[in-house]
Design a protein around this motif. Structure first.
Motif, short mmCIF file in Angstrom:
data_model
loop_
_atom_site.label_atom_id
_atom_site.label_comp_id
_atom_site.label_asym_id
_atom_site.label_seq_id
_atom_site.Cartn_x
_atom_site.Cartn_y
_atom_site.Cartn_z
N ASP A 30 23.79 -7.88 -34.81
CA ASP A 30 22.75 -7.53 -35.79
C ASP A 30 23.31 -7.50 -37.21
N THR A 31 24.55 -7.06 -37.35
CA THR A 31 25.18 -7.04 -38.67
C THR A 31 25.33 -8.46 -39.23
N LYS A 32 25.69 -9.41 -38.39
CA LYS A 32 25.80 -10.80 -38.82
C LYS A 32 24.45 -11.38 -39.20
N ILE A 33 23.40 -10.97 -38.45
CA ILE A 33 22.05 -11.42 -38.78
C ILE A 33 21.63 -10.89 -40.15
N LEU A 34 21.94 -9.64 -40.42
CA LEU A 34 21.63 -9.05 -41.72
C LEU A 34 22.41 -9.74 -42.83
N ARG A 35 23.62 -10.10 -42.52
CA ARG A 35 24.46 -10.79 -43.51
C ARG A 35 23.85 -12.15 -43.87
N LYS A 36 23.29 -12.85 -42.90
CA LYS A 36 22.74 -14.19 -43.12
C LYS A 36 21.34 -14.16 -43.75
N ALA A 37 20.64 -13.00 -43.66
CA ALA A 37 19.29 -12.91 -44.22
C ALA A 37 19.34 -13.19 -45.72
N LYS A 38 18.45 -14.08 -46.20
CA LYS A 38 18.51 -14.52 -47.59
C LYS A 38 17.57 -13.78 -48.53
N THR A 39 16.50 -13.22 -48.01
CA THR A 39 15.51 -12.58 -48.87
C THR A 39 15.30 -11.13 -48.44
N PRO A 40 14.78 -10.29 -49.37
CA PRO A 40 14.47 -8.91 -49.00
C PRO A 40 13.49 -8.82 -47.83
N ALA A 41 12.54 -9.75 -47.77
CA ALA A 41 11.56 -9.74 -46.68
C ALA A 41 12.25 -9.96 -45.34
N GLU A 42 13.21 -10.88 -45.29
CA GLU A 42 13.95 -11.15 -44.05
C GLU A 42 14.81 -9.94 -43.67
N ARG A 44 14.30 -6.77 -44.47
CA ARG A 44 13.43 -5.68 -44.03
C ARG A 44 12.90 -5.93 -42.61
N LYS A 45 12.59 -7.17 -42.31
CA LYS A 45 12.10 -7.52 -40.98
C LYS A 45 13.16 -7.22 -39.92
N GLN A 46 14.41 -7.57 -40.22
CA GLN A 46 15.49 -7.31 -39.26
C GLN A 46 15.78 -5.81 -39.14
N LEU A 47 15.72 -5.09 -40.24
CA LEU A 47 15.93 -3.63 -40.19
C LEU A 47 14.83 -2.95 -39.37
N ARG A 49 13.27 -4.23 -36.90
CA ARG A 49 13.56 -4.49 -35.48
C ARG A 49 14.73 -3.64 -35.00
N ILE A 50 15.81 -3.60 -35.78
CA ILE A 50 17.03 -2.90 -35.37
C ILE A 50 16.77 -1.41 -35.16
N PHE A 51 16.02 -0.80 -36.06
CA PHE A 51 15.76 0.64 -35.96
C PHE A 51 14.43 0.95 -35.26
N GLU A 52 13.88 -0.08 -34.60
CA GLU A 52 12.69 0.08 -33.74
C GLU A 52 11.51 0.70 -34.49
N LEU A 53 11.27 0.18 -35.68
CA LEU A 53 10.14 0.65 -36.48
C LEU A 53 8.95 -0.30 -36.36
N ASP A 54 9.06 -1.28 -35.48
CA ASP A 54 8.00 -2.28 -35.34
C ASP A 54 7.12 -2.04 -34.12
N LYS A 55 7.20 -0.87 -33.52
CA LYS A 55 6.44 -0.59 -32.30
C LYS A 55 5.11 0.11 -32.57
N GLY A 56 4.85 0.46 -33.83
CA GLY A 56 3.59 1.10 -34.18
C GLY A 56 3.44 2.50 -33.64
N GLU A 57 4.55 3.19 -33.37
CA GLU A 57 4.49 4.55 -32.81
C GLU A 57 4.44 5.62 -33.89
N LEU A 58 4.71 5.24 -35.12
CA LEU A 58 4.74 6.21 -36.22
C LEU A 58 3.58 5.98 -37.17
N ASN A 59 3.31 7.00 -37.95
CA ASN A 59 2.34 6.87 -39.03
C ASN A 59 2.80 5.74 -39.96
N PRO A 60 1.90 4.85 -40.38
CA PRO A 60 2.31 3.72 -41.23
C PRO A 60 3.07 4.14 -42.48
N LYS A 61 2.68 5.25 -43.09
CA LYS A 61 3.37 5.72 -44.30
C LYS A 61 4.79 6.18 -43.97
#
Length: 234
Positions: A30-42, A44-47, A49-61
């Protein structure tokens, strides 16, 4: 409250003994993937996934706040300091662990700083397997300064966002309708008047000799009795 499954799964509770965090929260891959990410959007998308914030279990805010938190940590380590992959992995893990432990256990702002310093000690002295010499003295100073400017400075904000809230709603319900005060006053006056009359009657009867009260009163006796009663009162 914080529900960061990555932290719970890999670091456990705040009572757990601290261990070296290299490639724990953030794996080597995952660290190598973050290193290769070229844009802030990329990044943030990897972060997310890594910290499991993409499951919709938390309040959006709350999810957005956590994602911002991880992103500024990555930006500091990757872009500002150009740290190695090992250091990036530890910094992301260290900041996440400090937040989840401090807020999850209702610790104070100063206690959160102590958590960070304890973790830095484990990664600044080469004493394997308990600690590793990853960060230099300059690194430690830079990380503490970053911590003060970010999480420590905004600690009350994070504390409010993740603190459990209890809402209490009070309602007033009309169970019965009370009578008009005016009618109630008249009724009380009537009752008091009847009580006064009864008291006078009891006093009058108790003052009379029972033998003087005839069992059957004729018309003439009634007139004489009334005359005698009036004469005694005069």
């Amino acid at each position: 409250s914080i529900n960061e499954k990555g932290a719970e799964k890999k670091a456990g509770s705040g009572a757990q003994t601290l261990k070296v965090l290299l490639y724990t929260f953030v794996s080597e891959t995952d660290t190598k993937i973050l290193r290769k990410a070229k844009t802030p959007a990329e990044e943030r998308k990897q972060l997310q996934r890594i910290f499991e914030l993409d499951k919709g279990e938390l309040n959006p805010k709350v999810t957005e706040l956590l994602l911002d938190f991880h992103y500024i940590n990555l930006y500091f380590a990757k872009h500002e300091k150009n740290f190695s992959d090992e250091k990036i992995s530890v910094i992301l893990a260290m900041m996440s662990y400090t937040m989840s432990t401090a807020l999850g256990n209702n610790m104070s702002q100063k206690e959160s700083l102590q958590i960070l310093r304890d973790i830095l000690k484990l990664h600044s002295f080469p004493r394997p397997p308990d600690s590793i010499g990853l960060f230099t003295v300059e690194d430690v100073a830079a990380i503490e300064g970053f911590f003060f400017r970010t999480f420590y400075r905004h600690f009350p904000l994070y504390e409010t966002a993740f603190k459990q809230k209890v809402e209490l709603t009070l309602k007033t319900l009309a169970i019965l309708e009370l009578p008009q005060l005016k009618h109630l006053a008249i009724e009380n006056e009537t009752k008091e008047s009847k009580l006064d009359d009864a008291k006078l009657l009891v006093q009058f009867l108790s003052s009379q000799d029972p033998s003087s009260i005839p069992v059957k009163i004729t018309g003439e006796q009634k007139i004489d009795a009334q005359t005698n009663f009036i004469s005694t009162k005069l």
